[in-house]
Design an enzyme around this catalytic site. Sequence first.
Site, PDB file in Angstrom:
ATOM      1  N   GLY A 359       0.798  -1.212   0.000  1.00 15.19           N
ATOM      2  CA  GLY A 359       0.000   0.000   0.000  1.00 15.19           C
ATOM      3  C   GLY A 359       0.834   1.268   0.000  1.00 15.19           C
ATOM      4  CG  ASP A 474      -2.689  -3.534   7.650  1.00 14.66           C
ATOM      5  OD1 ASP A 474      -3.833  -4.035   7.532  1.00 14.66           O
ATOM      6  OD2 ASP A 474      -1.991  -3.219   6.679  1.00 14.66           O
TER       7      ASP A 474
END
Length: 666
Positions: A359, A474
């Site tokens: 990301g 995450d």
Amino acid sequence: MNKNLETMFSKWYVGLFLLFIKVADLSDNGFIFSGNFELGGVAEHSRNGLFKLTNSSRFGVGHAFFPQPQNFKNSSNGSSVSFSTTFVFAFVDETEQLPGHGMAFVIAPSKEIAGGSSSQNLGLFNRTTNGSPSNHIVAIELDTFQNQEFNDINHNHVGIDINSLTSVKSAPAGYFNDENGEFKYLSLSSGEPMQVWVEYDASKTQLTVTLAPIHTSKPNLPLLSLDIDISPIVLEQMYVGFSSSTGQLVRSHYVLGWSFQLDGEAQELDLSQLPPFPGKEQSKKKGAALVVGLSVTGAVLLTIITISILIMVWRRKKAQFTEILEDWEVQYGSHRFSYKELLEATKGFSESELLGKGGFGKVYRGVLPVSNVQFAVKRISHNSKQGMKEFVAEIGTIGQLRHPHLVRVLGYCRGKEELLLVYDYMPKGSLDKFLYSKTKVILNWNQRFKIIKDVALALTYLHEEWAEVIIHRDIKASNVLLDGELNAKLGDFGLARCSKHERDLQTTHVAGTLGYIAPELARSGKPTPSTDVYAFGAFCLEVACGRRPVEPRTSAKETILVDWVYDFWMEGKILSTMDPKLNKECKVEEVELVLKLGLLCSHSVAEARPKMSQVLMYLKGQASLPENLNAHIKAREGRGESENHAVLYYSTPSLTITNSLISVGR
């Protein structure tokens, strides 16, 4: 004579246009065509086969409807019928000003919407009619203006409107990736064509809206899903079309193609046959103007430009090797690599050394020429404030951590245009590739159980054993990396937060990956160790079941992994959820422990979740699960929120959904 010819041509063209409308591709209860509508207001048709709902005129309203009404109700019982439609649209800003308002797909009782105002009203309602049940209007708004009057969630959203511009349900514009269920943001103001699918299932009384970039297949998971019976709203005969408006801010709203069907699925649009999009034509015109400008100014200007470009390239190359030292680097004290050293180690960041894309940047394999030591280098864009934030977060968080089940940060490099993090090289790559790739070796249960314990050890260290509480934020299979012996290490701390530095951590910027986000995190935006525990629970179920936390290609009941396992547990068949790829010789009691522990950790009530130290004791066999576990798990207050996990965050102002790493090495 010339005027007569022009008049005759104009009449012939208009007549041909009207004739073409009448012979549009009609089918039973449906139609498909690319740009022929009955237009109203400032809407205009272009000869290349599309139309503009609005133009550069201020405070204008544009409507476009299919000429014939559609039968939206069964004459026998008065119930509504199913329908399906798809269309391609694009927004083009006429000036360099701020973007204007959006547009809407409309189901209305008339082609002339009485009193539809401009600006934020999208040509649908006005102050008097907005919210009135007598409107009998269903609309899907594609809005690029945040209006507080209508409680808009942001300046780039899709909403379902019933007789009012205050949406019954809305979501940030984007779509869910079919491969991993992750959300991908789309900018409606980008000027790029996009496709929308709107479907209503009368038997289920369910309305869904799906959005995707053009030439992307329709995503399996819709952007919006609303349980609603539209029978009281629609009349027996309704018109379908589009509405838009401008205000002080202006833009053009284009529709390139449209298909509609009652009692069936709308025909697919042949995207190759869509009319040329004006945005691309404008780009070509600008390119042509540049060529003309260069030819006029002559060789002197061309020479100046060439020299300027060469100077810029030289400066940029020099900037890559120019390194910066700031106060925070002294504070965190990680080893600093030279840019030249990393450039040589990765063969100039060659594509042959690319390990994956995350990301926040690309990851490359590097080899130090003298010692022959391998490592992974994450290259982050320096233009992004978010990228810089994640860069400092990773150095500041795990640069000082040392644990056998955390990926080590070996050092970093920062130039004027490059942010680089150097990690341990993990030759086996990320866990998700073993769980889902057909080419990888299938992990047996002993390997999976050890991986789960390894991750639990890492999280226990972060939450309870280090000097400060670290919230990872995450946790997922793609962030669990495996070494040569399949030992697991938790990586990617780009979203991690330290409680000492952010005691009052409260944010509306929700971060994480769909399927791992705890319900309270989606509502409040406040990460806690308990939200990490929720993600760990989903991770446990993922490893044991061999299924992603969100599986859009399955039925509605099977979409969310946590709820799917819960339903089987309620029926006394929890072991039926075990990954079918696991052989029958695996330790059933361990599988059952992990499945029940996954449900306990992913409990919808944060206070009901155990701490990671307790989780570790359960996994090591040093403690047994609570005796009242059945009653404990059944008390899933607010379970409805878990079932709708895919759209939980739509009520929050901001969202970060991270991408899984394609391959190894963080």
